[in-house]
Design an enzyme around this catalytic site. Structure first.
Site, PDB file in Angstrom:
ATOM      1  CE1 TYR A 101      54.644 -22.882  20.876  1.00  0.00           C
ATOM      2  CE2 TYR A 101      56.736 -21.964  19.793  1.00  0.00           C
ATOM      3  CZ  TYR A 101      55.488 -23.078  19.799  1.00  0.00           C
ATOM      4  OH  TYR A 101      55.328 -24.092  19.075  1.00  0.00           O
ATOM      5  CD  GLU A 189      53.917 -26.435  21.165  1.00  0.00           C
ATOM      6  OE1 GLU A 189      53.791 -25.648  20.049  1.00  0.00           O
ATOM      7  OE2 GLU A 189      52.927 -26.675  22.026  1.00  0.00           O
TER       8      GLU A 189
END
Ligand code: GDP
Ligand code: MN
Length: 398
Positions: A101, A189
């Protein structure tokens, strides 16, 4: 403005972030044609602006034409958390060894950018933050200093990424930071950012929120917007140059100045009502602006009463009153209008309104009494069928 995954990926690609080759498709036939060009195996991905598509059945691997037909057919029209899938992204499938992530966002409290990296990618980051907060490495980035590659690499290392992924991840982070700052995003993101068996680091998903206040610097955003899911009322308001935010209630609100508009929303809530919107018509609230504002609120099927709360400073209340009458001439306004005018030329304004033989516009002396009146009217009209065009067509009543 939120981007779809495919738009976010195209955006990433401009900043040198590795993504898979892919194409958009709006029909099963287009999906097959795209897959043939992209090369099997492919991933068929629902394009909706909501996370958790994988879990909801909106992300499927397809090894051949038959599987693309099957999955594209199933995913198009699928409802994912209230978002109906109208578009697919077909991309060449990637072999995944690990899922990570990475994100940048603004930490308003710290007045700094915030980088977050985790070796636990591919799942909901909020879940990771709750279960295992130590698994997310965080670092503030001072906008004046920027992000050095060494710092980016150290952050990836701290997050526990595989040693083979560190250089690739550092490059992605540096480019993602550029994309975030130069591209005027509020959030970028990548979840998952993957390590492939041959050691490449690659973005498999993209979530990008652009800062609408920077739109004047980015004429190219206009075409992104066209593909986006915008509230129909907000689109109409934007076209008319109004500062409008749609809410779910039944009391339409028009005020001048963001502070007064917010207070009006609060007072409507306090007296037991539910605001349908926030709308600040600003300092130049002339007749035309007022007419446009009423038109936008009138287009909202849920609205049962309209509260106009104007404090005349630079704005003259008589102009506002004329605007309301202009709007009433221009379009059929379905809801009663409760008016609280105070300040410059308020007396003149009340005469203008009173001179018009109509019980649709009700004047109240204070903000509180006006809010109460509007909320009462909205509540009463919610209970009755067929008392105005807004109740007709779709009958959407709370
Ligand atoms: P989200 O569920 O909406 O976040 O959609 P993602 O784009 O993140 O996809 C969900 C999951 O599908 C990812 O975490 C991966 O595990 C899987 N996935 C996506 N693309 C690929 C791919 O190219 N190959 C493989 N093997 N899995 C993929
Ligand atoms: Mn994802």
């Amino acid at each position: 403005m939120d981007l779809f995954e495919y738009q976010g990926k195209q955006y990433f690609a401009r900043y040198g972030i590795p993504i898979s080759a892919g194409e958009v498709a709006d029909t099963v036939e287009e999906a097959v044609a795209a897959a043939e060009r992209v090369g099997y195996p492919v991933v068929v991905k629902a394009q909706v602006q909501v996370g958790g598509r994988g879990k909801a059945g909106g992300v499927k691997l397809a090894a051949d034409r038959g599987e693309v037909e099957l999955h594209a057919g199933n995913i198009l029209g699928l409802d994912i958390k209230g978002h109906v899938v109208r578009r697919l992204w077909i991309e060449h499938a990637t072999d995944i060894e690990q899922e990570y992530y990475a994100s940048f966002t603004l930490d308003r409290a710290a007045k700094l950018h915030l980088a977050m990296v985790s070796a636990r990618g591919g799942i909901d980051i909020e879940q990771v933050a709750e279960e295992d907060p130590g698994a997310i490495a965080r670092r503030h980035v001072n906008p004046l200093d920027g992000l050095a590659r060494d710092d980016a690499r150290a952050l990836a290392e701290e997050a526990g990424l595989d040693p083979r992924a560190l250089d690739g991840a550092a490059d992605v982070l540096v480019n993602l930071y550029r994309c975030y700052v130069e591209g005027d995003a509020d959030l970028v993101e990548i979840n998952p950012l993957v390590l492939t068996p041959d050691g490449r680091v690659h973005a498999l998903d993209a979530k990008v929120t652009l800062d609408d206040d920077a739109a004047f610097r980015h004429p190219e955003w206009a075409e992104l917007d066209a593909g986006g899911e915008t509230d129909a009322r907000e689109a109409m308001a934007k076209q008319r140059g109004l500062n409008y935010i749609g809410l779910d209630g039944t009391v339409g609100i028009i005020a001048n100045g963001a502070g007064l508009a917010m207070s009006t929303v609060d007072v409507v809530n306090q007296v037991g009502g539910s605001p349908a919107n926030f709308l600040d018509i600003g300092g130049g609230a002339n007749a035309d602006v007022m007419a446009s504002a009423l038109e936008v609120i009138n287009s909202d099927q849920k609205v049962r009463a309209i509260l106009v709360n104007i404090f005349g400073g630079i704005v003259r209340c008589d102009e506002v009153a004329r605007g309301i009458l202009t709007a009433l001439d221009r379009v059929e306004i379905s809801s009663p209008i409760v008016l609280r005018l105070d300040g410059t030329n308020a007396g003149e304004a009340r005469e203008i309104i009173a001179g018009r033989a109509s019980d649709q516009v009700i004047s109240e002396a204070t903000m509180l009494s006006a809010a109460r009146r509007a909320v009462e009217l909205a509540a009463a009209r919610e209970g009755h069928a067929g008392d105005g065009p807004a109740n007709g067509a779709n009958g959407a009543r709370a």
